[in-house]
Design an enzyme around this catalytic site. Structure first.
Site, PDB file in Angstrom:
ATOM      1  N   TYR A 142       0.858  -1.182   0.000  1.00 34.45           N
ATOM      2  CA  TYR A 142       0.000   0.000   0.000  1.00 34.45           C
ATOM      3  C   TYR A 142       0.893   1.230   0.000  1.00 34.45           C
ATOM      4  O   TYR A 142       1.880   1.279   0.735  1.00 34.45           O
ATOM      5  CB  TYR A 142      -0.879  -0.010   1.255  1.00 34.45           C
ATOM      6  CG  TYR A 142      -1.779   1.204   1.402  1.00 34.45           C
ATOM      7  CD1 TYR A 142      -2.830   1.431   0.517  1.00 34.45           C
ATOM      8  CD2 TYR A 142      -1.583   2.116   2.437  1.00 34.45           C
ATOM      9  CE1 TYR A 142      -3.661   2.547   0.662  1.00 34.45           C
ATOM     10  CE2 TYR A 142      -2.414   3.225   2.593  1.00 34.45           C
ATOM     11  CZ  TYR A 142      -3.455   3.439   1.699  1.00 34.45           C
ATOM     12  OH  TYR A 142      -4.275   4.535   1.850  1.00 34.45           O
ATOM     13  N   ASP A 237       9.125   2.853  -0.296  1.00 29.39           N
ATOM     14  CA  ASP A 237       8.086   3.470   0.518  1.00 29.39           C
ATOM     15  C   ASP A 237       8.302   3.012   1.953  1.00 29.39           C
ATOM     16  O   ASP A 237       7.946   1.899   2.331  1.00 29.39           O
ATOM     17  CB  ASP A 237       6.696   3.077   0.013  1.00 29.39           C
ATOM     18  CG  ASP A 237       5.590   3.720   0.853  1.00 29.39           C
ATOM     19  OD1 ASP A 237       5.905   4.285   1.928  1.00 29.39           O
ATOM     20  OD2 ASP A 237       4.423   3.655   0.437  1.00 29.39           O
ATOM     21  N   LYS A 265       4.263   8.616   9.025  1.00 32.66           N
ATOM     22  CA  LYS A 265       4.013   7.986  10.317  1.00 32.66           C
ATOM     23  C   LYS A 265       5.006   8.437  11.405  1.00 32.66           C
ATOM     24  O   LYS A 265       4.807   9.501  11.972  1.00 32.66           O
ATOM     25  CB  LYS A 265       3.948   6.466  10.140  1.00 32.66           C
ATOM     26  CG  LYS A 265       2.743   6.098   9.246  1.00 32.66           C
ATOM     27  CD  LYS A 265       2.347   4.646   9.241  1.00 32.66           C
ATOM     28  CE  LYS A 265       1.005   4.443   8.571  1.00 32.66           C
ATOM     29  NZ  LYS A 265       1.016   3.958   7.197  1.00 32.66           N
TER      30      LYS A 265
HETATM   31  C1  LIG Z   1       0.327   4.475   5.912  1.00 32.66           C
HETATM   32  C2  LIG Z   1       1.052   4.271   4.641  1.00 32.66           C
HETATM   33  C3  LIG Z   1       0.910   5.159   3.560  1.00 32.66           C
HETATM   34  C4  LIG Z   1      -0.099   6.272   3.549  1.00 32.66           C
HETATM   35  O1  LIG Z   1       0.145   7.216   4.513  1.00 32.66           O
HETATM   36  P1  LIG Z   1      -1.061   8.189   4.976  1.00 32.66           P
HETATM   37  O2  LIG Z   1      -0.414   9.149   5.899  1.00 32.66           O
HETATM   38  O3  LIG Z   1      -2.084   7.298   5.624  1.00 32.66           O
HETATM   39  O4  LIG Z   1      -1.596   8.824   3.740  1.00 32.66           O
HETATM   40  C5  LIG Z   1       1.721   4.978   2.460  1.00 32.66           C
HETATM   41  N1  LIG Z   1       2.604   3.958   2.402  1.00 32.66           N
HETATM   42  C6  LIG Z   1       2.758   3.089   3.400  1.00 32.66           C
HETATM   43  C7  LIG Z   1       3.776   2.013   3.300  1.00 32.66           C
HETATM   44  C8  LIG Z   1       1.967   3.200   4.553  1.00 32.66           C
HETATM   45  O5  LIG Z   1       2.097   2.292   5.525  1.00 32.66           O
END
Ligand SMILES: *Cc1c(COP(=O)(O)O)cnc(C)c1O
Length: 427
Positions: A142, A237, A265
């Site tokens: 994701y 990511d 995060k």
């Molecule tokens: C949480 C997450 C996102 C999205 O971040 P948001 O602040 O919720 O938009 C993107 N990539 C990864 C790997 C994530 O865990």
């Protein structure tokens, strides 16, 4: 009716599904979401005053524990000087310097407000810098909810992706190709056929959005080699894995240098901060220097940056990751032996302060294997734990998070709660 029930009913009248992010609605596990009133250290309390040991930590940011006094004080100090200016501040420089220092592959960085925004902007930059359109991603990863990332595999390997959300035009999805995680041969095949049109490969180097799943070193090394050979941008990511699996993120653990990194995060310490950064020659393509447009009214917000900076300072204290890793490992080992005593097919994994629980016999290595985990069993386990005051992620396919405040007593309480929950499953 509990206060949570009352609030949930009310919330659904003014907000779709009663929540501002879907997983919070408990659709996967059933039942009523808990409305949080306050949190401290490893705990939070719901609207009925019930205390939970928290294993989501805001999905990662609460790595130093909730409401850490240093973080709260930094936020308070920043707030009295004003909440937002739309003009630069020194705090943003400090934050950028700190990120570049902690993640050496990042030579320059831009701050934004969410992981979605960071990944979306990073991909635009990759496309702008390479002059290519095609993006490679992996099933089960994701990267936020930008249009070109809400895509699943098409019908065959060399076919383009299909949208996973309505509202995403098929014309956008066709610029994204979705491959299997931990399958280096597929990468070889795709690069040999269309390497010169690939702008970027985006990957969670430790996957955390299909439960926790480790990349094999070979998978990431193959990706690195092919991107270099074909002039594509390797994008890690690390919104979840950054400052979570290790101080330098997954790229430090695997010793692989991506061209670009997406963060979020933990770097906000609980307030909205995310970032994307990487090679300076790539970052120079961003406005105002280059032709790739990207902007944000609240980007680098002074209060959010203060929360992020104080969190980044705390996690650099000596022994922080050794402690976090040890506590997470204790938790997972404890759960595994409790499950085995109860005769339940179960295994677990942990990297740094992140863990995965799997109702299956051996660790899954890709999305398809992950989907074979016993979801019904997880749901029963989840509710038994919740009733007993332990809050796990409300889905069989989410990772879990431990904070530095989860001390031995908290872990022991969790394990003994789980022992009873596992027994109730086999009964
Ligand atoms: C949480 C997450 C996102 C999205 O971040 P948001 O602040 O919720 O938009 C993107 N990539 C990864 C790997 C994530 O865990």
């Amino acid at each position: 009716m509990s206060n949570n029930d009352i609030l949930f009913e009310r919330a659904q009248r003014s907000t779709p599904g009663g929540v501002n992010s879907p997983v919070r609605a408990f659709r996967s596990v059933g039942g009523t979401p808990r409305f949080v009133t306050r949190a401290q250290g490893p705990y939070f309390w719901d609207a009925d005053g019930k205390r939970y040991i928290d294993y989501i930590g805001s999905w990662g940011p609460a790595i130093v524990g909730h409401a850490h006094p240093q973080v709260i004080s930094a936020v308070q100090q920043a707030a009295v000087n004003g909440l937002s200016f739309g003009a630069p501040t020194e705090g943003e420089i400090l934050m950028a310097e700190e990120i570049c220092k902690l993640v050496p592959s990042i030579e320059q960085v831009r701050l934004v407000s969410s992981g979605t925004e960071a990944a979306m902007s990073a991909l635009r930059l990759a496309r702008g810098a390479t002059g290519r359109d095609l993006i490679i991603k992996f099933e089960g990863c994701y990267h936020g909810h930008a249009d070109s990332l809400l895509v699943k595999a098409g019908s065959g390997l060399l076919t383009f992706g299909n949208p996973t959300s309505s509202g995403v035009p098929a014309d956008f999805a066709k610029h994204t190709m979705v491959l299997d995680y931990n399958h280096p041969q597929q990468l070889e095949d795709v690069f040999s056929k269309m390497g010169s049109s690939i702008a970027a490969v985006i990957v969670e180097p430790v996957a955390g959005n299909m439960n926790l799943l480790r990349a094999t070193p070979e998978f990431l090394q193959t990706m690195r080699r092919l991107c270099t050979q074909h002039g594509a941008i390797l994008m890690f990511d690390e919104v979840m894995s950054g400052f979570r699996v290790a101080l330098g993120g997954a790229q430090a653990l695997y010793d692989i240098k991506p061209d670009m990194t997406v963060l979020g995060k933990v770097i906000g310490g609980g307030l909205p901060v995310a970032a994307f950064g990487g090679r300076a020659d790539l970052m120079q393509h961003l406005a105002p220097l280059g032709g790739v447009y990207q902007a944000g009214t609240l980007s680098g917000n002074p209060v959010a940056v203060a929360a992020g900076m104080s969190t980044l300072k705390i996690i650099q204290q000596p022994g922080f990751y050794e402690h976090l890793t040890a506590q997470t490992r204790k938790l997972v080992d404890g759960l595994c032996s409790a499950a085995s005593e109860a005769g339940i097919d179960f295994c677990g994994d942990a990297i740094g302060g992140m863990f995965g629980l799997y109702f299956t016999r051996k660790l899954p290595v890709n999305y398809a294997e992950m989907m074979t985990c016993d979801k019904e069993r997880f749901n029963r386990f989840f509710h038994a734990m919740l009733d007993a005051g332990v809050y796990l992620a409300p889905s069989a396919f989410e990772a879990g998070f431990v904070s530095a405040m989860h001390d031995d007593a908290v872990i022991a309480e969790t394990v003994s709660t789980a022992a009873a929950a596992f027994k109730s499953l086999s009964a």
